[in-house]
Write an enzyme that holds these catalytic residues in place. Structure first.
Site, PDB file in Angstrom:
ATOM      1  CB  CYS A   1      -5.797  -1.727  -3.860  1.00  0.00           C
ATOM      2  SG  CYS A   1      -5.755   0.120  -3.827  1.00  0.00           S
TER       3      CYS A   1
ATOM      4  CB  CYS B   1       0.314   3.502  -4.470  1.00  0.00           C
ATOM      5  SG  CYS B   1       0.755   2.646  -5.915  1.00  0.00           S
ATOM      6  CG  HIS B   2      -2.453   4.811  -1.330  1.00  0.00           C
ATOM      7  ND1 HIS B   2      -2.908   5.649  -2.165  1.00  0.00           N
ATOM      8  CD2 HIS B   2      -2.688   3.620  -1.742  1.00  0.00           C
ATOM      9  CE1 HIS B   2      -3.930   4.976  -3.185  1.00  0.00           C
ATOM     10  NE2 HIS B   2      -3.686   3.738  -2.823  1.00  0.00           N
TER      11      HIS B   2
ATOM     12  NE  ARG C   1     -10.170   2.901  -4.560  1.00  0.00           N
ATOM     13  CZ  ARG C   1      -9.284   1.928  -5.429  1.00  0.00           C
ATOM     14  NH1 ARG C   1      -9.059   0.945  -5.600  1.00  0.00           N
ATOM     15  NH2 ARG C   1      -8.274   3.201  -5.987  1.00  0.00           N
TER      16      ARG C   1
ATOM     17  CB  CYS D   1      -0.840   0.131   1.224  1.00  0.00           C
ATOM     18  SG  CYS D   1      -1.889  -1.352   1.528  1.00  0.00           S
TER      19      CYS D   1
END
Lengths: 275, 155, 109
Positions: A236, A194-195, A232, A191
């Site tokens: 992803c 990207c975030h 969601r 995760c």
């Protein structure tokens, strides 16, 4: 092969920045400073502020936001008697949630005493239906469940996300944190790639946000409808060619708790509208 | 983002150049798109070949749409909207979708103004053409380009 | 399929001569006839709301004709000049002829 993918992505991150025009980029976003010293970021920003006006304008107007069609449905269910106990969710819910209705949306996932573990809002609702109402549980991603969760979260709209991660919630929090940073799938990404490392940059044509979940359930254009946080997460994971977990999986609840904590302090926006 | 645009001829090359510049991907598996020629044919059918004027039509379209599934399209046509001078109909067309038609609207003087707003699907970056038909049988037209960004991500 | 339900926003009161804005939204998937069902691989047949009609005291004042390029959960906003009190009726027509309606009253002072 992996190298090629990473190079392509890195290129896009640079090339894309040229047409960024979002509140995050022009300095008009609401930026929260994390209060928890263990927070990995220096700023917390809602996904709303990574979107262009075409998206934000719709969320800003409750009439234009098509998520409200689902909220209307949830409101109807909320007051409808269902199950052998002759109760509606509106009569049974606060007892099950163990916090007032207008607080639920900002503090779940949460350690629930009756459940004996950290559970998500969807799980509170189904527990309540089965034990307090004598009704059948809803399917996770059904219109009924999405309507009810959107309706309930909306009761906290505008208040600040404030999930508790200490005490009895700490094990789930640690599990969620581990999952957040764990590389998975054929693209071997977590995760955080990207975030955390690349929010505010483009990945191909998509502007990456911090992945905060303060707007869920959210109407997404990609879905042409409203979906849950777990939907969601599944999306992803498919993107990075990992096998998605089933809705309601313990690991997703842990990840949901951890992700919600990263956004502690943001306003609850549910039901949000995104691309 | 308000874009007030007048009519201009859309060439196929021009449309392709804009596509390239925007760096967008197209939906896979869709066999054919309408193009400038299909829109031109459609307009010819509606106008009966009459010339199209350059009156004021204000278009409200995003320059960049982050998803093509729901792109706002709003327009307003400058008209007194009286019984003897009003806009009869407005046709919204797109030159990069499988078919050129998006929506058409029938207006009456009772509305007091000529405007409307809706949301449309755009398969890729393309031109939106708005053709207004006056009660006297004359036509006005405006167009604008919307860049549609389709990400490889976004779950 | 989800229940089809309209939402309409009309001001309850308006001044004579005022141009009001009416907004209407209906839950509908707007199947274009081009997409395939992910599970069965079969094409989902076209089914859209193809027409929206607004009438005031029985008189049609505005019509929108929708094509498959109109988004799911179709949204429409348009103006109306308030001249007298009355009732609006809004009708959505689906392929196959099914109709969905909503009504709103407006008082003009």
């Amino acid at each position: 092969m992996r190298l090629a993918v990473m190079i392509t992505m890195a290129f896009s991150l640079v090339a894309g920045a040229a047409f960024a025009k979002t509140p995050y980029h022009d300095g008009t976003a609401e930026v929260i400073k994390p209060t928890d010293k263990n927070h990995p970021l220096g700023e917390i920003v809602s996904g709303y502020d990574f979107r262009k006006a075409m998206i934000r304008d719709v969320q800003d107007d409750d009439f234009e936001n098509p998520a409200m069609l689902v909220v209307d449905h949830g409101e109807e269910l909320w007051g409808t008697v269902d199950g052998s106990a002759g109760k509606s969710l509106s009569q049974a819910f606060e007892g099950c949630a163990e916090v007032p209705l207008d607080v639920v949306g900002s503090v779940y996932p949460r350690f629930n005493n009756a459940a004996g573990k950290v559970i998500s809002l969807e799980q509170v609702i189904n527990m309540c239906r089965e034990t307090a109402m004598g009704a059948k549980p809803y399917k996770w991603e059904s219109r009924d469940m999405l309507g009810i969760t959107a309706y309930i979260r909306m009761q906290s709209r505008g208040s600040r996300v404030n999930v508790a991660v200490d005490g009895k919630a700490s094990a789930a929090f640690e599990r969620g944190k581990k999952l957040y940073y764990q590389r998975v799938g054929q693209l071997d990404m977590s995760c955080a790639h990207c975030h955390e490392d690349n929010y505010g940059n483009y990945i191909r044509a998509d502007m990456l946000s911090q992945g905060n979940i303060n707007g869920f359930p959210t109407y997404r254009l990609k879905w042409n409808g409203v979906g849950s946080t777990h939907r969601r997460f599944r999306g992803c994971m498919k993107n990075i060619r990992a096998k998605p977990l089933p809705y309601g999986h313990e690991d997703y609840v842990a990840l949901e708790l951890y992700t919600a904590w990263r956004g502690n302090g943001l306003k609850v926006e549910a039901p949000a509208y995104r691309n | 983002m308000k874009q007030t645009k007048q009519f201009s001829t859309i060439s196929r090359r021009h449309a392709l150049a804009m596509l390239g510049a925007a760096g967008t991907a197209v939906f896979a598996g869709v066999p054919a798109y309408a193009d400038g020629a299909a829109v031109a044919a459609k307009i010819k059918g509606l106008t009966g070949g009459k010339s199209v004027g350059e009156g004021t039509i204000e278009l409200d379209l995003p320059e960049i749409a982050e998803n093509g599934n729901a792109v706002k399209v709003a327009f307003s046509v400058d008209s007194p909207m009286t019984a003897d001078n009003y806009v009869k109909a407005v046709h919204v067309m797109a030159d990069g979708n499988p078919t050129p038609d998006v929506a058409s609207f029938n207006f009456t003087p009772a509305m007091g103004a000529c405007s409307a707003s809706t949301r449309m699907r755009l398969a890729k970056t393309q031109n939106i053409i708005v053709l207004a038909e006056m009660n006297d049988g004359s036509f006005k037209q405006a167009q604008a380009t919307v860049k549609v960004t389709i990400g490889g991500c976004g779950g | 399929m989800a229940k089809i339900k309209p939402r309409v926003k009309v001001p309850k009161k308006a001044a004579a001569g005022e141009i009001i804005e009416i907004k209407a939204l209906i839950s509908h998937p707007m199947h274009t006839g081009r997409a395939k069902d992910k599970k069965t691989g079969k094409k989902i047949p076209r089914k859209i709301i193809n027409k929206f009609v607004a009438s005031f005291d029985g008189q049609d004042v505005f019509t929108a004709n929708f094509e498959p390029a109109v988004s799911a959960n179709p949204y429409i906003a348009f103006p109306f000049k308030a001249s007298k009190s009355g009732a609006f009726t809004f009708t959505w027509v689906e392929d196959g002829g099914a109709e969905f309606t909503a009504s709103k009253k407006m008082t003009v002072a």
